[in-house]
Design a protein around this motif. Sequence first.
Motif, mmCIF file in Angstrom:
data_model
loop_
_atom_site.group_PDB
_atom_site.id
_atom_site.type_symbol
_atom_site.label_atom_id
_atom_site.label_comp_id
_atom_site.label_asym_id
_atom_site.label_seq_id
_atom_site.Cartn_x
_atom_site.Cartn_y
_atom_site.Cartn_z
ATOM 1 N N PRO A 69 82.615 36.213 -12.963
ATOM 2 C CA PRO A 69 83.769 35.979 -13.832
ATOM 3 C C PRO A 69 84.365 34.586 -13.605
ATOM 4 C CG PRO A 69 83.908 38.136 -12.789
ATOM 5 C CD PRO A 69 82.786 37.411 -12.118
ATOM 6 N N VAL A 70 84.972 34.041 -14.646
ATOM 7 C CA VAL A 70 85.521 32.685 -14.575
ATOM 8 C C VAL A 70 86.468 32.531 -13.396
ATOM 9 C CG1 VAL A 70 86.975 31.006 -15.784
ATOM 10 C CG2 VAL A 70 85.253 32.320 -17.053
ATOM 11 N N ALA A 71 87.293 33.535 -13.139
ATOM 12 C CA ALA A 71 88.284 33.443 -12.061
ATOM 13 C C ALA A 71 87.647 33.333 -10.681
ATOM 14 C CB ALA A 71 89.212 34.650 -12.106
ATOM 15 N N PHE A 72 86.346 33.653 -10.570
ATOM 16 C CA PHE A 72 85.686 33.652 -9.261
ATOM 17 C C PHE A 72 84.575 32.605 -9.177
ATOM 18 C CE2 PHE A 72 87.539 37.864 -9.681
ATOM 19 C CZ PHE A 72 88.125 38.053 -8.426
ATOM 20 N N ARG A 73 84.560 31.650 -10.109
ATOM 21 C CA ARG A 73 83.491 30.659 -10.121
ATOM 22 C C ARG A 73 83.520 29.765 -8.875
ATOM 23 N NH1 ARG A 73 81.971 30.261 -15.707
ATOM 24 N NH2 ARG A 73 81.375 32.429 -16.156
ATOM 25 N N ARG A 74 84.691 29.488 -8.346
ATOM 26 C CA ARG A 74 84.790 28.624 -7.159
ATOM 27 C C ARG A 74 84.619 29.402 -5.869
ATOM 28 N NH1 ARG A 74 89.795 24.611 -7.350
ATOM 29 N NH2 ARG A 74 88.627 23.870 -5.529
ATOM 30 N N PHE A 79 86.421 39.423 -4.900
ATOM 31 C CA PHE A 79 85.603 40.072 -5.930
ATOM 32 C C PHE A 79 85.025 41.366 -5.369
ATOM 33 C CE2 PHE A 79 81.715 40.816 -8.372
ATOM 34 C CZ PHE A 79 82.202 40.711 -9.669
#
Length: 297
Positions: A69-74, A79
């Motif tokens: 998910p975008v919120a966990f890309r970094r 998660f």
Amino acid sequence: METVTIETSDGMPVAGLRYTPQGRARAVVVLAAAMGVRQDFYAAFAAFLAEQGIAVLSFDYRGVGRSVPVAFRRSLRGFQADLFDWAERDYNAALLAAKAWQPDVPLLIVGHSLGGQLPGLLPDNHLVDGILTIATGSGYWRENAPQLKRFVWFMWYFAVPVYTRLFGYFPGKKVRKVGDLPKGVIYQWSRWCRNPHYVSDARGRPIRAGFEKIRVPFLSISFTDDEMMSRTNIDRLHDCYRNARMERRYIRPSDVQAARIGHFGFFRPQFRESLWRDALTWIEQRTADRNQAQSAA
């Protein structure tokens, strides 16, 4: 090739890639990845199958590749996912999506490593007409190939607990081991790899019922120079599928005029006219068998 979103039973979207043959598909394959490997790695093999009239659906498990998910890309800190999520939700959803996409043709699984370990955990594995595993075996560390066994104890007893606690997920890219993985996945996989039963519940008891339900034709392709899986690993895992119509092929690199195959080499295009053709022939035979059975009925 087209990008699709696969909806899982808990509402988590999983990213998939569909490879559609020209004309009517003869079969549909769910192509399931190894631990921490993005589905893009399998693109050449998937495209080859599609060229031969076999539809293919690949996917990334939640928290991997296109399914982060975008919120966990970094960072995957926070998660939530474990191997049961990957099997019962993501993999099973891909199975159902493939069946809905190509409902009138045989449905097969091609699983690489972890992708061949998890079919026994799929709630809807009764829909499958055949399973082909590539370089798949138990991950129990004491039975790993010698070159892995020398240092993998460090992974399970030091690297996983220390790095996962420090980062909140397993930072595989930083430490150059298997890729970034959600905390629940790496902790559960670590427990499995330290357990002689491998696929097991929270108390360490073997999980076998779903594996024993599988009675379809089954081909295991493995390699004598696999740097991760010993023959004991390979046999131990496939023994779990004790009611499947099992064929096991142990291939030496010299059998296909190669210097090296290893755990990942099957998917190199250099094997298009050897290993890939052999896999295709097996898939085509399963398709013919199913069509013949339907005609007889």
